[in-house]
Design an enzyme around this catalytic site. Sequence first.
Site, short mmCIF file in Angstrom:
data_model
loop_
_atom_site.label_atom_id
_atom_site.label_comp_id
_atom_site.label_asym_id
_atom_site.label_seq_id
_atom_site.Cartn_x
_atom_site.Cartn_y
_atom_site.Cartn_z
N HIS A 316 0.85 -1.19 0.00
CA HIS A 316 0.00 0.00 0.00
C HIS A 316 0.89 1.25 0.00
O HIS A 316 1.79 1.39 0.83
CB HIS A 316 -0.95 0.01 1.20
CG HIS A 316 -1.96 1.11 1.08
ND1 HIS A 316 -3.13 0.94 0.36
CD2 HIS A 316 -1.95 2.38 1.50
CE1 HIS A 316 -3.80 2.09 0.37
NE2 HIS A 316 -3.10 2.98 1.06
N ALA A 317 0.64 2.16 -0.93
CA ALA A 317 1.53 3.31 -1.13
C ALA A 317 1.61 4.19 0.12
O ALA A 317 0.61 4.43 0.79
CB ALA A 317 1.04 4.14 -2.31
N HIS A 346 0.14 12.13 -5.44
CA HIS A 346 -0.40 12.13 -4.07
C HIS A 346 0.74 11.93 -3.06
O HIS A 346 0.87 12.69 -2.09
CB HIS A 346 -1.45 11.02 -3.95
CG HIS A 346 -1.98 10.83 -2.56
ND1 HIS A 346 -3.15 11.41 -2.13
CD2 HIS A 346 -1.48 10.15 -1.50
CE1 HIS A 346 -3.36 11.08 -0.86
NE2 HIS A 346 -2.36 10.32 -0.44
N GLU A 347 1.55 10.92 -3.29
CA GLU A 347 2.62 10.62 -2.33
C GLU A 347 3.66 11.74 -2.25
O GLU A 347 4.10 12.12 -1.17
CB GLU A 347 3.31 9.29 -2.68
CG GLU A 347 2.39 8.07 -2.61
CD GLU A 347 1.67 7.94 -1.29
OE1 GLU A 347 2.21 8.39 -0.25
OE2 GLU A 347 0.54 7.42 -1.28
N HIS A 350 2.77 14.48 0.04
CA HIS A 350 3.14 14.25 1.45
C HIS A 350 4.61 14.63 1.67
O HIS A 350 4.96 15.30 2.63
CB HIS A 350 2.99 12.76 1.80
CG HIS A 350 1.57 12.29 1.93
ND1 HIS A 350 0.64 12.91 2.73
CD2 HIS A 350 0.93 11.22 1.39
CE1 HIS A 350 -0.51 12.24 2.67
NE2 HIS A 350 -0.36 11.21 1.86
N GLU A 374 -3.44 14.88 2.99
CA GLU A 374 -3.90 14.03 1.89
C GLU A 374 -4.29 14.83 0.65
O GLU A 374 -4.42 14.27 -0.43
CB GLU A 374 -5.10 13.19 2.36
CG GLU A 374 -4.82 12.27 3.55
CD GLU A 374 -3.68 11.30 3.31
OE1 GLU A 374 -3.40 10.99 2.14
OE2 GLU A 374 -3.06 10.87 4.30
N HIS A 474 -6.54 0.37 5.50
CA HIS A 474 -6.50 1.29 6.63
C HIS A 474 -7.11 0.73 7.90
O HIS A 474 -6.85 1.23 8.99
CB HIS A 474 -7.18 2.60 6.23
CG HIS A 474 -6.54 3.22 5.01
ND1 HIS A 474 -6.63 2.64 3.76
CD2 HIS A 474 -5.79 4.33 4.85
CE1 HIS A 474 -5.97 3.38 2.87
NE2 HIS A 474 -5.45 4.41 3.50
N TYR A 484 -9.41 11.37 4.06
CA TYR A 484 -9.50 11.32 2.60
C TYR A 484 -10.79 11.95 2.10
O TYR A 484 -10.82 12.52 1.01
CB TYR A 484 -9.40 9.87 2.10
CG TYR A 484 -8.12 9.18 2.54
CD1 TYR A 484 -6.90 9.54 1.99
CD2 TYR A 484 -8.14 8.21 3.52
CE1 TYR A 484 -5.72 8.91 2.39
CE2 TYR A 484 -6.97 7.58 3.94
CZ TYR A 484 -5.76 7.94 3.37
OH TYR A 484 -4.60 7.33 3.77
O1 X8Z Z 1 -4.20 5.39 1.20
C1 X8Z Z 1 -4.13 6.26 0.34
C2 X8Z Z 1 -2.77 6.75 -0.14
C3 X8Z Z 1 -1.75 6.74 0.93
S1 X8Z Z 1 -2.01 7.92 2.15
C4 X8Z Z 1 -2.30 5.89 -1.28
N1 X8Z Z 1 -5.25 6.72 -0.25
C5 X8Z Z 1 -6.58 6.23 0.12
C6 X8Z Z 1 -6.77 4.79 -0.29
O2 X8Z Z 1 -5.97 4.27 -1.08
O3 X8Z Z 1 -7.74 4.17 0.17
C7 X8Z Z 1 -5.32 7.76 -1.26
C8 X8Z Z 1 -6.77 7.95 -1.57
C9 X8Z Z 1 -7.55 7.11 -0.60
ZN ZN Z 2 -1.84 9.87 1.49
#
Ligand code: X8Z
Ligand code: ZN
Length: 575
Positions: A316-317, A346-347, A350, A374, A474, A484
């Site tokens: 997960h990024a 997005h990354e 951060h 975010e 998450h 988000y």
């Molecule tokens: O988890 C993330 C990022 C890392 S903070 C990749 N996002 C959420 C997800 O993937 O569920 C970005 C958008 C929503």
């Molecule tokens: Zn993020």
Amino acid sequence: MPGDGPAEFFRKAEAELLDLSIEAQRADWVYATYITPDSEALSSRAMARLLEATARLAKESKRLPAGAWSRDDARKASLLRVSLPLLAPSDPAESERLAGIVAWMQGEYAKGRHTPAGTSEPLTLEALSRILTESREPTVLEDVWTGWHRVGRTIRSKFTEYVDLANRGARELEFADTGAMWRSKYDMDPDAFVKEVDRLWDEVWPLYRSLHAFVRSRLRSVYGPDRVPESGPIPAHLLGNMWAQTWEWIYPLVAPPESDDGFDLTKLLVGRGTTPSDMVRYAERFFVSIGLDPLPASFWERSMLSRPNDREVVCHASAWDIDFVDDLRIKMCIEITGEDFQTIHHELGHNYYQRAYARLPFLFRDSAHDGFHEAVGDTIGLSVTPGYLARIGLLPEVPDDSRDIGLLLRRALEKIAFLPFGLVIDRWRWSVFSGEIAPSEYNRTWWAMRTRYQGVAPPAPRDESEFDPGAKYHVPANVPYLRYFLAHILQFQFHRALAKTAGFSGPLHRASIFGSRDAGQRLGRMLAMGSSRPWPEALEAATGDRRMDAAGLLEYFAPLRRWLDEQNRGVPVGW
Ligand code: X8Z
Ligand code: ZN
């Protein structure tokens, strides 16, 4: 430290926390990029120490003498108790157990695999996701969806214990529960903040409902009336994403011919033989074009940009600043797609935020609120327009504005589809932490909420032997999610303000701040404030507004809204 005044107390507390945080980050980096029982133990031990120190210092700060408090110290005291997404119980055995469970849950999620029916190779989440984005075969989609969701079952076995331990820690610091602690991070009364969130949702849900109705009727003609109801929830496995959180991959299925947006970024990138590091270079160049510094050499040496094939990692990024100064990194299993092109922006958002606040006192090295963190990279992502792609040579020419509806539809499938998902995860967790949802009701309530907010349903009935929230990163990783939702509103507010600063006057969806130093400076001022001031001040620095609102988002999508309403004539809306 008893006897210290606030200034001395925070000087020592911040030095201790910085030290423990760096150690925890290093251990966590090793764990996330090389999962073994040893790296798991080391990372959870380092996390337990940081959690213990944070909870202890937060308690001590309450006993400091009243009187001569500076504005900054008072702010530090309130930030300290909400600085981490967990508060440790004071019993060391309990706090170690809590940190251990979170590390374990994250590892179990990362190691999840499914072998699709009729095949023999266990596939990772990225591979399964690729099938979900490409296959149009409902039985294949259902198998992949169901197979991945099995990862939740393992996680369920320890989730209740995690909830109990986390609540114990939160209660020692006088929060009602962990959800209440999460809601207390927004510089205002938590109940008033929830009202703000409701207000934002009220502003945007009619647009979501229109998009939902349009997509449902198109999918019904693709998959037939037996698979897609006329007026009920959409089956979640048909939306091109494991969690039905963004729907851009089904754009080709739902877009009528006259709304073709004229290009496909994935195909363009693949066609050019773009590599993962090329993808990151594109994004870095954007940030540099608005006046920010290039990433440090260590970023390129230390980041993980692809899934290694010799070990387990957390794919997960995420973006890191290991030493809280300039040891910036990302960890991501990049695929050459338009979706990952956005995620890389997005990354890096951060990383650029982290770098901008790196010189502040430790407790201010964070974003104004978590939605800001975010939103930054996503704001830049909104500037990835056809005009911009043409400017950097990725598109041969800018499509004319007859293509705009397609462009907006694709964006809406990405951003508008996300909105209720951004709300539902923490609505569900808040009720779990408060005890309103009992463990025996986890999965039923999860789907009741998913259906209520998103209008989606599982491919087949689910029961309590499953734990579908656990199949979303998450939840096992203990990352709050409301951020988000907030970011999806805020990024349009930022985009509108920065486009104006950059001197742009056309329709918002064509605006790009690429190359605008003025926009970069305005954004940079906000980033450099970190969390030193209440978020309305940071918002004001970037946009002139002190309130979050959806006006930017609604303006951006106004032409699409009209078009959707026309398409939906005679089509049932709602579920
Ligand atoms: O988890 C993330 C990022 C890392 S903070 C990749 N996002 C959420 C997800 O993937 O569920 C970005 C958008 C929503
Ligand atoms: Zn993020």
